[in-house]
Design a protein around this motif. Structure first.
Motif, PDB file in Angstrom:
ATOM      1  N   UNK A 247       0.846  -1.201   0.000  1.00 15.47           N
ATOM      2  CA  UNK A 247       0.000   0.000   0.000  1.00 15.47           C
ATOM      3  C   UNK A 247       0.876   1.244   0.000  1.00 15.47           C
ATOM      4  N   UNK A 248       0.362   2.294  -0.628  1.00 14.02           N
ATOM      5  CA  UNK A 248       1.041   3.592  -0.634  1.00 14.02           C
ATOM      6  C   UNK A 248       0.434   4.445   0.482  1.00 14.02           C
ATOM      7  N   UNK A 249       1.133   4.573   1.613  1.00 15.02           N
ATOM      8  CA  UNK A 249       0.613   5.272   2.788  1.00 15.02           C
ATOM      9  C   UNK A 249       1.414   6.551   3.005  1.00 15.02           C
ATOM     10  N   UNK A 250       0.715   7.623   3.259  1.00 15.14           N
ATOM     11  CA  UNK A 250       1.350   8.925   3.458  1.00 15.14           C
ATOM     12  C   UNK A 250       2.347   8.870   4.609  1.00 15.14           C
ATOM     13  N   UNK A 251       3.540   9.439   4.342  1.00 14.86           N
ATOM     14  CA  UNK A 251       4.578   9.468   5.353  1.00 14.86           C
ATOM     15  C   UNK A 251       5.502   8.263   5.327  1.00 14.86           C
ATOM     16  N   UNK A 252       5.200   7.266   4.510  1.00 17.78           N
ATOM     17  CA  UNK A 252       6.053   6.085   4.425  1.00 17.78           C
ATOM     18  C   UNK A 252       6.764   6.055   3.078  1.00 17.78           C
ATOM     19  N   UNK A 253       7.750   5.154   2.976  1.00 24.98           N
ATOM     20  CA  UNK A 253       8.484   5.032   1.708  1.00 24.98           C
ATOM     21  C   UNK A 253       7.699   4.137   0.745  1.00 24.98           C
ATOM     22  N   UNK A 254       8.040   4.283  -0.543  1.00 28.36           N
ATOM     23  CA  UNK A 254       7.324   3.526  -1.570  1.00 28.36           C
ATOM     24  C   UNK A 254       8.213   3.472  -2.820  1.00 28.36           C
ATOM     25  N   UNK A 255       8.111   2.375  -3.598  1.00 30.35           N
ATOM     26  CA  UNK A 255       8.929   2.261  -4.802  1.00 30.35           C
ATOM     27  C   UNK A 255       8.177   1.492  -5.890  1.00 30.35           C
ATOM     28  N   UNK A 256       8.506   1.805  -7.143  1.00 28.21           N
ATOM     29  CA  UNK A 256       7.940   1.142  -8.322  1.00 28.21           C
ATOM     30  C   UNK A 256       9.067   0.506  -9.125  1.00 28.21           C
ATOM     31  N   UNK A 257       8.791  -0.684  -9.697  1.00 27.26           N
ATOM     32  CA  UNK A 257       9.770  -1.357 -10.549  1.00 27.26           C
ATOM     33  C   UNK A 257       9.213  -1.494 -11.958  1.00 27.26           C
ATOM     34  N   UNK A 258      10.046  -1.125 -12.939  1.00 29.31           N
ATOM     35  CA  UNK A 258       9.667  -1.216 -14.346  1.00 29.31           C
ATOM     36  C   UNK A 258      10.365  -2.428 -14.963  1.00 29.31           C
ATOM     37  N   UNK A 259       9.594  -3.308 -15.579  1.00 32.42           N
ATOM     38  CA  UNK A 259      10.179  -4.492 -16.226  1.00 32.42           C
ATOM     39  C   UNK A 259       9.756  -4.514 -17.693  1.00 32.42           C
ATOM     40  N   UNK A 260      10.722  -4.764 -18.552  1.00 32.46           N
ATOM     41  CA  UNK A 260      10.447  -4.803 -19.986  1.00 32.46           C
ATOM     42  C   UNK A 260      10.853  -6.149 -20.563  1.00 32.46           C
ATOM     43  N   UNK A 261       9.903  -6.848 -21.181  1.00 35.62           N
ATOM     44  CA  UNK A 261      10.177  -8.134 -21.818  1.00 35.62           C
ATOM     45  C   UNK A 261      10.367  -7.911 -23.306  1.00 35.62           C
ATOM     46  N   UNK A 262      11.588  -8.119 -23.769  1.00 38.19           N
ATOM     47  CA  UNK A 262      11.883  -7.929 -25.182  1.00 38.19           C
ATOM     48  C   UNK A 262      13.109  -8.722 -25.572  1.00 38.19           C
ATOM     49  N   UNK A 263      13.446  -8.721 -26.847  1.00 36.30           N
ATOM     50  CA  UNK A 263      14.652  -9.383 -27.326  1.00 36.30           C
ATOM     51  C   UNK A 263      15.404  -8.406 -28.220  1.00 36.30           C
ATOM     52  N   UNK A 264      16.562  -7.924 -27.738  1.00 30.83           N
ATOM     53  CA  UNK A 264      17.184  -8.252 -26.451  1.00 30.83           C
ATOM     54  C   UNK A 264      16.490  -7.563 -25.280  1.00 30.83           C
ATOM     55  N   UNK A 265      16.922  -7.899 -24.067  1.00 31.35           N
ATOM     56  CA  UNK A 265      16.343  -7.264 -22.886  1.00 31.35           C
ATOM     57  C   UNK A 265      16.673  -5.773 -22.904  1.00 31.35           C
ATOM     58  N   UNK A 266      15.735  -4.931 -22.488  1.00 32.50           N
ATOM     59  CA  UNK A 266      16.005  -3.476 -22.474  1.00 32.50           C
ATOM     60  C   UNK A 266      17.092  -3.111 -21.466  1.00 32.50           C
ATOM     61  N   UNK A 267      17.875  -2.143 -21.820  1.00 26.82           N
ATOM     62  CA  UNK A 267      18.965  -1.681 -20.944  1.00 26.82           C
ATOM     63  C   UNK A 267      18.805  -0.220 -20.545  1.00 26.82           C
ATOM     64  N   UNK A 268      17.917   0.502 -21.225  1.00 25.21           N
ATOM     65  CA  UNK A 268      17.732   1.931 -20.918  1.00 25.21           C
ATOM     66  C   UNK A 268      16.305   2.156 -20.431  1.00 25.21           C
ATOM     67  N   UNK A 269      16.195   2.770 -19.232  1.00 29.96           N
ATOM     68  CA  UNK A 269      14.885   3.068 -18.636  1.00 29.96           C
ATOM     69  C   UNK A 269      14.822   4.562 -18.314  1.00 29.96           C
ATOM     70  N   UNK A 270      13.640   5.125 -18.452  1.00 32.93           N
ATOM     71  CA  UNK A 270      13.424   6.526 -18.063  1.00 32.93           C
ATOM     72  C   UNK A 270      12.018   6.662 -17.469  1.00 32.93           C
ATOM     73  N   UNK A 271      11.871   7.624 -16.522  1.00 37.93           N
ATOM     74  CA  UNK A 271      10.602   7.825 -15.816  1.00 37.93           C
ATOM     75  C   UNK A 271      10.110   9.250 -16.028  1.00 37.93           C
ATOM     76  N   UNK A 272       8.772   9.390 -16.011  1.00 39.53           N
ATOM     77  CA  UNK A 272       8.153  10.711 -16.051  1.00 39.53           C
ATOM     78  C   UNK A 272       6.784  10.636 -15.380  1.00 39.53           C
TER      79      UNK A 272
END
Length: 403
Positions: A247-272
């Motif tokens: 759960x995302x609770x105010x005042x606590x830490x939180x993180x998201x993980x991005x996974x990409x399934x491709x051939x070859x595996x992705x090596x460059x990630x960017x967030x917005x």
């Protein structure tokens, strides 16, 4: 006059064969003749063994003989005439002569003759067909991976078959149709080379799919001669975002993980963030986006881009931060609901107890009124009282009487 010695028996056999060569070609087969030899045609693969059997219904003690395609005597009765260790006696009786030829070669194909040296000489022929065993198929066209959406042409080749083999293509366990086989004869050799082409338009789902080429030929079992390789398809990544915490609770830490399934595996990630820039307390580190302390202003849609050099993929996640007051209120509401349910259950139990008590009291009163039953038939009130009293006195008298 000198006669050949015993060791010259082979010379005698060869001489007899030459003398009766013309008779061999002019004999008329008579099925009702008990001395007529009987044979059968045989088929064998290169490297295998074939048994040639010659039989007669009856015998007049004449010897049976097997000759090869060049009219060379192989066996005369139990005696071997040709020095070829591949040819061995299988059985010799007055009515049968059987021989084995092992490690058969293509040159052994042809018409073999069984003769019985009666007057006239009787013969029968057996045709030996030698199958050229096709080589294990070879597939070409897999040298480099194929980008998604493009076509690839695969070629399967098998050599040394006789008659020409047939080639079949399989994608996984499903047979697919290739172009018609191309058959080429081999110079100075009775065998054939066979090739077939298969063209596929590949998708991402085809990556690592098994493509098989199978030889279909009488000399091998189905699937015995088979080659398979895996398709390699290059495709852009398919992106998904998953939260690390429940759960995302105010005042606590939180993180998201991005996974990409491709051939070859992705090596460059960017967030917005869809609504603007990333929050000050949000840190993007490759495939991870971390929040050291959550607050309400972090709400919104976050987008991850993954790049593997072939293409780019995109995934999104909507963050909804829960504040602690709402969590407490929600907890209080839950307790209130539970308390209300318990109160309803208690109320129902009390109602049941009241109904049960009234039922028991009603039945007890009915029992007590049975004592005044005599007064029900009295014509007036005085008589009813007397009857009631009489009933009591009678009862008392009855009790005293029994005492």
């Amino acid at each position: 006059m000198a006669f050949p010695s015993a060791p010259s028996a082979l010379w005698i056999v060869s001489l007899l064969t030459a003398l009766f060569a013309a008779a061999v070609h002019s004999n008329i087969v008579n099925d009702e003749d008990p001395l007529q030899p009987m044979t059968s045609d045989e088929t064998v693969s290169v490297g295998g063994m074939v048994t040639l059997t010659c039989r007669v219904a009856e015998t007049d003690n004449s010897s049976l003989q097997w000759s090869n395609t060049a009219q060379q005597t192989l066996y005369f009765g139990e005696k071997r005439a040709l020095r070829d260790n591949r040819i061995q006696l299988h059985r010799s009786t007055p009515t049968e002569l059987s021989i084995n030829i092992s490690d058969v070669q293509l040159s052994d194909e042809g018409e073999y003759t069984c003769s019985i040296f009666t007057m006239p000489v009787r013969t029968a022929r057996a045709t030996v067909t030698v199958l050229g065993v096709p080589g294990t198929p070879q597939i070409s066209g897999f040298e480099t991976p194929v980008p998604e959406g493009e076509k690839v042409t695969l070629t399967c080749t098998s050599t040394g078959s006789k008659p020409p083999a047939k080639l079949r293509w399989y994608k996984g366990d499903i047979e697919v149709q290739g172009r018609p086989d191309v058959v080429e004869s081999v110079p100075d050799d009775p065998t054939y080379n066979v090739s077939s082409e298969l063209t596929l338009e590949v998708t991402a789902n085809d990556d690592d799919t098994k493509i098989s080429c199978v030889v279909d030929h009488d000399s091998v079992k189905h699937g015995e001669k088979k080659t398979e390789q895996s398709l390699r398809v290059l495709y852009a990544p398919d992106v998904a975002i998953t939260p690390e915490e429940r759960m995302a609770i105010e005042g606590q830490k939180f993180s998201l993980q991005c996974s990409g399934k491709g051939n070859p595996e992705p090596t460059i990630y960017s967030w917005e963030k869809a609504e603007g820039e990333l929050p000050p307390l949000a840190k993007a580190d490759g495939a991870f986006l971390s929040f050291s302390v959550l607050n309400k202003s972090d709400n919104g849609m976050y987008i991850c881009h993954a790049d593997n050099g072939i293409g780019k993929g995109r995934g999104s996640y909507t963050l909804q931060v829960q504040d602690t007051t709402a969590m407490s209120t929600s907890s209080g509401v839950d307790h209130a609901v539970i308390g209300g349910v318990v109160a309803v259950i208690v109320f129902i139990l009390l109602c049941l107890l009241i109904v049960l008590g009234r039922y028991l009291i009603r039945h007890k009163g009915t029992y007590l009124t049975h004592e005044a039953k005599g007064s029900d038939d009295a014509p007036d009130a005085d008589t009813a009282i007397i009857n009631a009293e009489g009933g009591h006195s009678g009862a008392e008298e009855k009790k005293e009487y029994f005492i």
